[in-house]
Design an enzyme around this catalytic site. Structure first.
Site, PDB file in Angstrom:
ATOM      1  N   GLU A   1      -7.263  24.370  23.324  1.00  0.00           N
ATOM      2  CA  GLU A   1      -6.748  24.366  22.099  1.00  0.00           C
ATOM      3  C   GLU A   1      -5.302  23.883  22.257  1.00  0.00           C
ATOM      4  O   GLU A   1      -4.665  24.439  20.872  1.00  0.00           O
ATOM      5  CB  GLU A   1      -7.068  24.062  20.477  1.00  0.00           C
ATOM      6  CG  GLU A   1      -9.006  24.552  20.920  1.00  0.00           C
ATOM      7  CD  GLU A   1      -9.225  25.702  19.391  1.00  0.00           C
ATOM      8  OE1 GLU A   1      -8.689  26.558  19.408  1.00  0.00           O
ATOM      9  OE2 GLU A   1     -10.480  25.602  19.441  1.00  0.00           O
TER      10      GLU A   1
ATOM     11  N   GLU B   1     -19.321  23.666  24.606  1.00  0.00           N
ATOM     12  CA  GLU B   1     -20.073  24.710  23.720  1.00  0.00           C
ATOM     13  C   GLU B   1     -20.740  23.505  22.704  1.00  0.00           C
ATOM     14  O   GLU B   1     -19.978  23.287  21.673  1.00  0.00           O
ATOM     15  CB  GLU B   1     -18.596  25.077  22.304  1.00  0.00           C
ATOM     16  CG  GLU B   1     -17.545  25.856  23.684  1.00  0.00           C
ATOM     17  CD  GLU B   1     -16.262  26.116  22.349  1.00  0.00           C
ATOM     18  OE1 GLU B   1     -16.410  26.190  21.471  1.00  0.00           O
ATOM     19  OE2 GLU B   1     -14.965  26.363  23.009  1.00  0.00           O
TER      20      GLU B   1
END
Ligand code: XIL
Length: 373
Positions: free
Chosen positions: A156, A261
Site C-alpha cells: 500500500e 486478499e
C-alpha cells in the site's frame, strides 16, 4: 500379519485422505492454472476448531498469515522478534504441503512506532530508517529463508489517484524506500519471490502508477516477480473492465499477478478501499442482513463471485495465485471493517463451515478451463 490384512489397514488409513484431498476441492480444480490460497488466523493454525483446520488443509494449496507476520506483531520493538505464531503458520503449511507466502514486510499500518521515532520523540534520520528496514527485512526473510516462497515486500505505497502515500516511510526516505525494501529482501533470500501489494489496484491511475513502479524497479536492477492485487471488492466495484484493463497493463510491465486478499462484501459500503485506519460509524441501515441474506442478493453475490473468478481463470497465463482473505464468514475481517460490528458474508464458506453453493460452480468452471501456463 496376513498380506490382505496389511492392505486393508493401509486402505483404511489412506482412502479417507485421498477422498478428502478432494477431487472436488478448489485447489484441485485450479491446479495448473494458479494456486488457490487462504489467509489463516491463529485459532485455525492451533486447531482450536478442528473442522476449520481440516478445511484449510484440504481445500487450499497455499496459505498466508492474516496478521502474525506483520511488522507490529513479529517485530514489536527494535531487536525484539516474536517468532512463535509465524513459526506455527509456516510449520502448518509445510505439514499440509502448502505453499506459504509472507505478508508483509514494509507497511504504514500495523507497525511499531519505534521504526520512525527516536528516544526524544523525533523522526529518525533517513539513514536510521533505512537501517531499521534493513535489520527488519534481513531478520524476517532470513528466518524463513527457503520456507516462504515469496513476500509482500511493500504494501500500500500508493493512493488511489496514483500519488505516493504520505507515509512515514515516504516522508523520511522519499519513494526510494520501496527500492531499498526490494533490495534488502533479495539480499536476505535470493531465491524468494518478491511482490508489491496494494488495494484498489484496478483504479486506473493507481494501476498506471504501480505498472510504472514495476518498470522503475526493474530498470534499477531489482527483482520483482508479481503485483498483488488485494481484491477487497464490493458488489458493484471494481468493474470487470477495470480489472481486465489493469491485468493487461501489469502483464505488459512484465510481472505476474496475484490476487492476494480476495473477498466480496455483500453489505452497503461507505468506502471502497482497504486502508485499515478508515472507520465509519455504525448504523442499522448499513447492516441489513443480520438475520439472513435475501435470495435475490445472494444470487447477485454468487454471480459476482463467478464473474471475478472467470476473469482470474481467463488470465491464468499471468495470474499465479488467488488467495481468499479468510476461511469463513464468521472469521472475516469485514465484519469489523470499515464499520465495526456488522454481519457480512464475503467469503466462500459460511458460518457453519459449509461451502456456499457457488463453490461447486467455481470448481466446475475451473475444471473446464484450460491451463495457459
Ligand atoms: C487485516 C486483517 O484481516 C485484520 O484481522 C486486522 O485487524 C487488520 O488487517 N489489507 C491488508 C491486510 O494488507 O493485511 C489487512 O488485514 C486487510 C487490508
Amino acid at each position: 500379519m496376513k498380506i490382505k490384512t496389511i492392505f486393508a489397514i493401509i486402505a483404511i488409513i489412506i482412502l479417507p485422505n485421498i477422498l478428502t484431498m478432494a477431487q472436488n476441492s478448489l485447489a484441485e480444480a485450479t491446479k495448473g492454472k494458479f494456486l488457490f490460497g487462504v489467509a489463516v488466523n491463529m485459532q485455525q493454525v492451533n486447531g482450536v476448531n478442528a473442522k476449520e483446520s481440516e478445511l484449510i488443509a484440504n481445500e487450499f494449496n497455499s496459505i498466508v498469515a492474516e496478521n502474525c507476520m506483520k511488522p507490529q506483531l513479529i517485530h514489536p520493538q527494535e531487536n525484539k522478534y516474536k517468532w512463535a505464531d509465524a513459526d506455527k503458520v509456516v510449520a502448518f503449511g509445510e505439514k499440509n504441503k502448502q505453499v506459504v507466502t509472507g505478508h508483509c514486510l514494509i507497511w504504514h499500518s500495523q507497525i511499531g512506532k519505534w521504526f520512525f521515532v527516536d528516544d526524544n520523540g523525533k523522526d529518525v534520520t533517513p539513514e536510521a530508517l533505512k537501517e531499521h528496514m534493513r535489520q527488519h527485512i534481513y531478520a524476517i526473510v532470513g528466518h524463513y529463508k527457503g520456507r516462504v516462497k515469496g513476500w509482500d515486500v511493500v504494501n500500500e505505497a500508493f493512493e488511489d489517484n496514483g500519488t505516493y502515500r504520505n507515509s512515514k516511510f515516504y516522508q523520511i526516505l522519499g519513494k526510494d524506500f520501496i527500492k531499498y525494501a526490494f533490495q534488502f529482501a533479495h539480499e536476505a533470500d535470493p531465491n524468494a519471490e518478491l511482490y508489491y501489494n496494494d488495494y484498489n489496484v484496478e483504479t486506473p491511475a493507481k494501476c498506471e502508477a504501480i505498472a510504472g513502479l514495476v518498470k522503475e524497479l526493474k530498470a534499477a536492477g531489482c527483482r520483482i516477480d508479481a503485483v498483488g492485487s488485494q481484491a477487497h471488492m464490493q458488489m458493484d466495484s471494481p468493474t470487470p473492465d477495470a480489472i481486465e484493463n489493469c491485468f493487461k497493463k501489469l502483464k505488459a510491465a512484465g510481472v505476474k499477478i496475484l490476487i492476494t486478499e480476495w473477498d466480496i462484501s455483500i453489505l452497503p459500503s461507505p468506502y471502497s478501499g482497504a486502508n485499515i485506519s478508515n472507520n465509519f460509524a455504525y448504523s442499522r441501515e448499513m447492516d441489513p442482513y443480520r438475520e439472513a441474506v435475501p435470495d435475490s442478493i445472494q444470487q447477485k453475490w454468487n454471480i459476482r463471485v463467478l464473474d471475478m473468478f472467470g476473469l482470474f481463470l481467463k488470465y491464468n497465463d499471468v495470474v499465479d495465485r488467488v488467495t481468499v482473505w479468510g476461511l469463513n464468514d464468521a472469521s472475516s475481517w469485514l465484519n469489523n471493517f470499515p464499520i465495526l460490528g456488522r454481519k457480512d458474508y464475503p467469503v466462500l464458506f459460511d458460518r457453519n463451515n459449509q461451502p456456499k453453493s457457488v463453490v461447486d460452480e467455481m470448481i466446475k468452471m475451473a475444471k473446464n478451463y484450460k491451463s495457459q501456463k
